[in-house]
Design an enzyme around this catalytic site. Structure first.
Site, PDB file in Angstrom:
ATOM      1  N   HIS A 113      33.863  48.772  32.208  1.00 13.60           N
ATOM      2  CA  HIS A 113      34.862  47.923  31.695  1.00 13.60           C
ATOM      3  C   HIS A 113      35.294  48.063  30.154  1.00 13.60           C
ATOM      4  CE1 HIS A 113      37.853  44.827  32.096  1.00 13.60           C
ATOM      5  NE2 HIS A 113      37.015  43.816  32.564  1.00 13.60           N
TER       6      HIS A 113
ATOM      7  N   HIS B   8      42.863  56.221  35.083  1.00 11.56           N
ATOM      8  CA  HIS B   8      42.657  54.942  35.194  1.00 11.56           C
ATOM      9  C   HIS B   8      42.535  54.313  36.645  1.00 11.56           C
ATOM     10  CE1 HIS B   8      43.446  50.579  34.570  1.00 11.56           C
ATOM     11  NE2 HIS B   8      43.181  50.624  33.386  1.00 11.56           N
TER      12      HIS B   8
ATOM     13  N   ASP C  99      42.474  53.240  26.061  1.00 14.07           N
ATOM     14  CA  ASP C  99      40.993  53.462  25.445  1.00 14.07           C
ATOM     15  C   ASP C  99      41.019  54.435  24.522  1.00 14.07           C
ATOM     16  OD1 ASP C  99      40.002  50.885  26.628  1.00 14.07           O
ATOM     17  OD2 ASP C  99      39.655  51.963  28.668  1.00 14.07           O
TER      18      ASP C  99
END
Length: 493
Positions: free
Chosen positions: A299, A338, A394
């Protein structure tokens, strides 16, 4: 709810017809907002088959199994909408691209929590309350100093959120009554809002304290007159300079990153907050639980994993070999793909632009060339195109945090601080939902042993093997020497 359909009965168009081939019964289940109630399947009972395990509870109704919540909706929400196929993210209906361009983190926090963009006066009031509640009790210094010098900042932050709950007895439903936050009257809403101000305001202060204790520096009282992210940077970096002001480009970049990380619907940590909050625990404990969930590498640690991956690649010329290793499943590709987005992550385009602005003032990061080479190679490779593995938020945010000088293990903290807003928005919505709060108690499919009788120790068969017996661990230091020593009562240890 589901019920057996009667012969000749007109079936509503917005419904699902299910035939249970075990019994031949046909059930009609209503569809509302393209969803069906899972409890409707409890009506689909059947007699137990000869030899069937009683633990299947067949005669008590059908269960719905969904490992990992891949297609289970646990709440009706008005907060965040995601269309993973189209790459869409909206806060309360507003596209994330528009908010990142025109809004700021605290204004977006108001939107997420209360449902609409604030007027100038409403925003001024909300901002002042949040910033006013950023100061910590002096006892917090001793709390943070009690951690080891090398404690992970997420461990400190998680503990600190839980610690906050011990300061405010008026905020604890266990002490003030379980309907403290669910009544919806003026007093209840005021109590709720005060905790929201405190948690958002103190999130940056706690994070900065976790940072400073690792640096061996004294803590800094939140300043006045700075923005939310400006105050955060000040508390982390100020070491006595006169009229210290954080760089405005870095301040703005961090604000944009906070805004786009503020909420992401029912992700793992948000679900943890709601699961914990459903017991009507105080919000500080619920937020601490969410922080612990976000700490996990699946996460909140994704952007840190990107940097470690790029460091391991080394240079652009090593990218082709890395790509081939990923295809052979010898290496892990971080920052691509994702769980929700199947085309592109809309936040990644915003972060890419922000990265360019940051690099103008910090200088070009040594890993950027490697990142760009990996990005270009993956975007042209049929293996990644077919699997819809596009760069996510990210991939770029890790590069920004690195360029801004944050240590790798602080990256999850920079994720958790803004996500407090989203957690609180969903927690507040659940507390005020129609029908009150039901404690979340999911079912399981029990596949363990059937009923068996206790066996005396001298009659038991030996059971050995991996996962079936406790592992032996190596002992060192004091424990090892103590095991070799002799002393009274040793046989009882």
């Amino acid at each position: 709810m589901g019920r057996p359909a009667q012969q000749g009965e007109n079936t509503p168009q917005d419904s699902l017809t299910v035939r249970d081939n075990r019994t031949g019964k046909v059930y009609t289940i209503p569809i509302a907002d393209n969803a069906i109630p899972a409890t409707a399947f409890k009506a689909m009972t059947a007699p137990r088959k000869p030899g069937e395990r009683e633990e299947n509870e067949t005669e008590k109704g059908l269960r719905v199994q969904d490992k990992g919540f891949l297609n289970t909706a646990v709440i009706r929400s008005e907060i965040t909408y995601i269309d993973g196929e189209a790459g869409v993210l909206r806060y309360r209906g507003y596209p994330i691209e528009q908010l990142a361009l025109h809004s700021n983190h605290l204004e977006t926090a108001y939107l997420l929590i209360y449902g609409s963009l604030p007027t100038k006066d409403q925003y001024k009031f909300f901002e002042s309350e949040v910033m006013r509640h950023s100061v910590m009790h002096s006892d917090a210094e001793g709390f943070f100093r009690s951690f080891r010098y090398d404690a992970h900042p997420m461990s400190m932050l998680t503990s600190a959120f839980a610690m906050l709950g011990s300061y405010y007895s008026e905020a604890n439903p266990s002490l003030q009554g379980q309907r403290l936050y669910t009544k919806g009257d003026r007093a209840s809403l005021e109590t709720m809002d005060r905790q929201i101000y405190r948690l958002i305001g103190k999130a940056t202060t706690l994070a900065a304290m976790a940072y400073r204790v690792r640096q061996g520096r004294n803590f800094v009282t939140p300043p006045t007159g700075l923005s939310y992210t400006g105050s955060f940077l000040y508390q982390m970096d100020h070491i006595g300079e006169e009229n210290y002001t954080p760089n405005p480009v870095l301040e703005k970049a961090l604000d944009v990153l906070f805004l786009i990380h503020a909420d992401h619907e029912l992700n793992a940590s948000c679900t943890t907050v709601l699961q914990t909050g459903s017991s009507l625990v105080d919000p500080y404990s619920a937020i601490a639980a969410g922080c612990a969930s976000l700490y996990g590498p699946l996460h909140g640690g994704a952007n840190e994993a990107v940097i470690r991956m790029l460091i391991s690649i080394g240079s652009p010329e090593n990218v082709p070999a890395f790509i081939e290793a990923v295809k052979k499943k010898e290496k892990t590709l971080s920052g691509f793909g994702h769980r929700v987005y199947k085309t592109s992550d809309p936040r990644s385009f915003i972060v890419r632009k922000t990265a360019d602005e940051v690099f103008k003032v910090t200088g070009r990061d040594a890993l950027l060339d490697t990142a760009m080479a990996l990005h270009d190679a993956a975007m042209k490779d049929e293996y990644f195109i077919k699997r819809k593995l596009a760069p996510n938020v990210d991939f770029w945010s890790g590069l920004i945090y690195r360029a801004m000088g944050f240590p790798l293990d602080f990256f999850p903290v920079l994720f958790a601080v803004p996500r407090v807003v989203g957690w609180l928005a969903h927690w507040r919505q659940m507390m005020l939902q129609d029908g009150g709060v039901k404690i979340w108690r999911p079912r399981q499919v029990y596949v363990g042993p059937a009923k068996r009788d206790y066996v005396p120790v001298e009659e038991r068969a030996l059971v050995e093997g991996p996962k079936q017996t406790p592992s032996r661990v190596e002992h060192g230091g004091i424990t090892k020497r103590t095991m070799l020593a002799t002393f009274k009562g040793k046989s009882k240890l």
